[in-house]
Design an enzyme around this catalytic site. Structure first.
Site, PDB file in Angstrom:
ATOM      1  N   ASN A   1      40.006  31.451  33.961  1.00 19.70           N
ATOM      2  CA  ASN A   1      41.020  32.507  33.942  1.00 19.70           C
ATOM      3  C   ASN A   1      40.880  33.420  32.729  1.00 19.70           C
ATOM      4  O   ASN A   1      40.665  34.612  32.869  1.00 19.70           O
ATOM      5  CB  ASN A   1      42.422  31.901  33.957  1.00 19.70           C
ATOM      6  CG  ASN A   1      42.905  31.564  35.348  1.00 19.70           C
ATOM      7  OD1 ASN A   1      42.312  31.979  36.342  1.00 19.70           O
ATOM      8  ND2 ASN A   1      43.991  30.810  35.440  1.00 19.70           N
ATOM      9  N   GLU A   2      41.046  32.837  31.547  1.00 23.92           N
ATOM     10  CA  GLU A   2      41.041  33.673  30.357  1.00 23.92           C
ATOM     11  C   GLU A   2      40.804  32.875  29.083  1.00 23.92           C
ATOM     12  O   GLU A   2      41.083  31.675  29.010  1.00 23.92           O
ATOM     13  CB  GLU A   2      42.369  34.426  30.214  1.00 23.92           C
ATOM     14  CG  GLU A   2      43.542  33.613  29.704  1.00 23.92           C
ATOM     15  CD  GLU A   2      44.207  32.751  30.747  1.00 23.92           C
ATOM     16  OE1 GLU A   2      44.435  31.558  30.455  1.00 23.92           O
ATOM     17  OE2 GLU A   2      44.504  33.251  31.843  1.00 23.92           O
TER      18      GLU A   2
ATOM     19  N   ARG B   1      42.514  21.987  35.567  1.00 22.93           N
ATOM     20  CA  ARG B   1      41.852  20.731  35.203  1.00 22.93           C
ATOM     21  C   ARG B   1      40.749  20.413  36.218  1.00 22.93           C
ATOM     22  O   ARG B   1      39.644  20.011  35.856  1.00 22.93           O
ATOM     23  CB  ARG B   1      42.881  19.602  35.158  1.00 22.93           C
ATOM     24  CG  ARG B   1      42.311  18.247  34.812  1.00 22.93           C
ATOM     25  CD  ARG B   1      43.394  17.186  34.838  1.00 22.93           C
ATOM     26  NE  ARG B   1      42.854  15.854  34.738  1.00 22.93           N
ATOM     27  CZ  ARG B   1      43.288  14.814  35.426  1.00 22.93           C
ATOM     28  NH1 ARG B   1      44.297  14.967  36.280  1.00 22.93           N
ATOM     29  NH2 ARG B   1      42.743  13.621  35.283  1.00 22.93           N
TER      30      ARG B   1
ATOM     31  N   ASP C   1      49.200  24.961  38.887  1.00 18.97           N
ATOM     32  CA  ASP C   1      48.117  25.696  38.240  1.00 18.97           C
ATOM     33  C   ASP C   1      47.400  24.867  37.175  1.00 18.97           C
ATOM     34  O   ASP C   1      46.179  24.933  37.046  1.00 18.97           O
ATOM     35  CB  ASP C   1      48.660  26.982  37.612  1.00 18.97           C
ATOM     36  CG  ASP C   1      49.061  28.007  38.669  1.00 18.97           C
ATOM     37  OD1 ASP C   1      48.438  28.013  39.739  1.00 18.97           O
ATOM     38  OD2 ASP C   1      49.997  28.787  38.424  1.00 18.97           O
TER      39      ASP C   1
ATOM     40  N   THR D   1      45.565  37.579  37.606  1.00 20.54           N
ATOM     41  CA  THR D   1      46.893  37.259  38.147  1.00 20.54           C
ATOM     42  C   THR D   1      47.566  36.151  37.346  1.00 20.54           C
ATOM     43  O   THR D   1      48.605  35.641  37.758  1.00 20.54           O
ATOM     44  CB  THR D   1      46.786  36.829  39.616  1.00 20.54           C
ATOM     45  OG1 THR D   1      45.820  35.774  39.732  1.00 20.54           O
ATOM     46  CG2 THR D   1      46.373  37.995  40.497  1.00 20.54           C
TER      47      THR D   1
ATOM     48  N   TYR E   1      47.673  34.849  32.927  1.00 18.66           N
ATOM     49  CA  TYR E   1      48.238  35.283  31.650  1.00 18.66           C
ATOM     50  C   TYR E   1      48.076  36.792  31.464  1.00 18.66           C
ATOM     51  O   TYR E   1      48.985  37.481  30.976  1.00 18.66           O
ATOM     52  CB  TYR E   1      47.549  34.519  30.525  1.00 18.66           C
ATOM     53  CG  TYR E   1      48.234  34.560  29.182  1.00 18.66           C
ATOM     54  CD1 TYR E   1      49.459  35.209  28.996  1.00 18.66           C
ATOM     55  CD2 TYR E   1      47.665  33.936  28.077  1.00 18.66           C
ATOM     56  CE1 TYR E   1      50.083  35.234  27.763  1.00 18.66           C
ATOM     57  CE2 TYR E   1      48.273  33.956  26.836  1.00 18.66           C
ATOM     58  CZ  TYR E   1      49.477  34.610  26.684  1.00 18.66           C
ATOM     59  OH  TYR E   1      50.088  34.631  25.457  1.00 18.66           O
ATOM     60  N   ALA E   2      46.928  37.338  31.857  1.00 22.54           N
ATOM     61  CA  ALA E   2      46.695  38.780  31.705  1.00 22.54           C
ATOM     62  C   ALA E   2      47.722  39.594  32.475  1.00 22.54           C
ATOM     63  O   ALA E   2      48.168  40.658  32.029  1.00 22.54           O
ATOM     64  CB  ALA E   2      45.277  39.132  32.167  1.00 22.54           C
TER      65      ALA E   2
END
Length: 301
Positions: A151-152, A82, A77, A192, A194-195
Site C-alpha cells: 500500500n504505502e 499480513r 485490512d 484507497t 492511507y493516501a
C-alpha cells in the site's frame, strides 16, 4: 505410475474475530470435502475448531507455503496486509475474504464463502499482479534499513509536539520542503488506503504510477503528486530537527533520525492476488464506499 500430488491451500485467519473462526471452519470443511488439503499455522489452530486432517506448521515463514497453490486470508485490512507479506515472499497468490470494514484487498465478503470454496475447488479464478514499492533508508550515506510495501511507505513525525521538517525529491531533483505531519508514498493499490485519507487521488489499479501525498503540510504548495512508476521518490528529514518514523503498510516501523533519507521506487517483487470475477474497479469503488449513484442513466444506446 506417478501418484497425483494432493492440492493444498494455506489458510490465514484473524482468530481474534468470532466471524473469522466460523468462516475458517466453513472453508476448511468445504475444501477437505473436495479432497483439497489445508495447512494452518499452529498458533492459529489453537483458536480454531479444526479437524485432525488439517496440516499444522509451527513457524510463520515463506517456506511454510511450499507446495500450496493458494493462500486464503480471512480478516480485515490488517490481516490481509499480513497475508500479503506471505504472498510476496512465497509467490503464492492471495485470495482475501473481507471480515472487516472496507477491505479493498479482499476479493469476497463473508456471505460469499460457499462461492469462494467452489471457485477454489474448480480453479475458477485468475491471478493478477499488484505493484509494490521497495524502501531504502539512508543515514550519513549508508543504507541502514530496507523494507517494502504493497500500500504505502509513510514518513511521519514521531511526536505530537512539533511538525516533521522534510524536503521532497523526485528523480534526483528537489521539489519542495515544508513542515508537516508526514508524507505518504503510495502505490495505486494504496491510493484507497492511507493516501486516500490524506487527500490523495484514487488511482485505478491498472494505472502504473507512484503517489506522494503530504499529510497536514504547513505550506502553500502541498498537493498530492502522481509520478511515473519508474520514478525514484525521496523524503529527507532535515538535520537538527526532531526525528521521524517510517511505517510500511502500517505494520513495520523504524525510527528516522534527523538527517535520514527515505527512498522509494517500484518494487522488484509484486504481490499476486487471486480474482474470482471481472467486476470493474469502478463498481468495486462504489460498493466499498457505498457511493450514491441514484439518478445515473448511462450512455444512450
Amino acid at each position: 505410475m506417478t501418484q497425483n500430488r494432493v492440492r493444498t491451500v494455506f489458510l490465514l485467519a484473524h482468530t481474534g474475530r468470532p466471524a473469522a473462526i466460523r468462516s475458517a471452519e466453513l472453508v476448511v470443511k468445504g475444501l477437505l470435502r473436495a479432497g483439497i488439503g489445508v495447512r494452518v499455522l499452529e498458533a492459529e489452530a489453537r483458536d480454531l475448531p479444526l479437524p485432525g486432517e488439517v496440516e499444522l506448521v509451527g513457524e510463520a515463514t515463506p517456506q511454510c507455503l511450499d507446495g500450496c497453490e493458494l493462500l486464503i486470508v480471512l480478516g480485515g485490512d490488517g490481516t490481509l496486509l499480513r497475508g500479503a507479506e506471505f504472498a510476496r515472499a512465497s509467490g503464492v497468490p492471495m485470495l482475501g475474504v473481507n471480515l472487516g470494514r472496507v477491505g479493498f484487498l479482499a476479493e469476497a465478503e463473508r456471505d460469499d464463502l460457499d462461492k469462494v470454496v467452489d471457485r477454489v475447488v474448480n480453479r475458477a479464478y485468475e491471478v493478477e499482479e499488484r505493484m509494490t514499492v521497495d524502501v531504502v533508508v539512508h543515514r550519513n550515506g549508508d543504507i541502514v534499513h530496507t523494507d517494502w510495501a504493497l500500500n504505502e511507505a509513510a514518513v511521519q513525525k514521531a511526536g505530537a509536539e512539533k511538525l516533521l521538517e522534510v524536503v521532497l525529491e523526485i528523480d534526483g531533483r528537489p521539489v519542495t520542503g515544508f513542515g508537516c505531519d508526514g508524507i505518504v508514498l503510495s502505490t495505486p493499490t494504496g491510493s484507497t488506503a492511507y493516501a486516500f485519507s490524506a487527500g490523495g487521488p484514487v488511482v485505478w489499479p491498472e494505472v502504473e504510477a507512484l503517489l506522494m501525498v503530504p499529510i497536514s503540510a504547513h505550506a502553500l504548495f502541498a498537493k498530492p503528486l502522481v509520478t511515473s512508476p519508474d520514478s525514484v521518490l525521496a523524503v529527507e528529514v532535515l538535520p537538527h530537527v526532531p526525528p521521524g518514523v517510517l511505517w510500511c503498510d502500517g505494520r513495520r516501523t523504524v525510527e528516522l533520525p534527523p538527517g535520514a533519507r527515505v527512498e522509494v521506487r517500484r518494487g522488484a517483487v509484486p504481490v499476486r492476488l487471486a480474482r474470482l470475477h471481472h467486476a470493474s474497479f469502478t463498481d468495486r469503488l462504489v460498493a466499498k464506499f457505498a457511493l450514491p449513484v441514484s439518478g445515473w442513466r448511462g450512455a444512450p444506446h
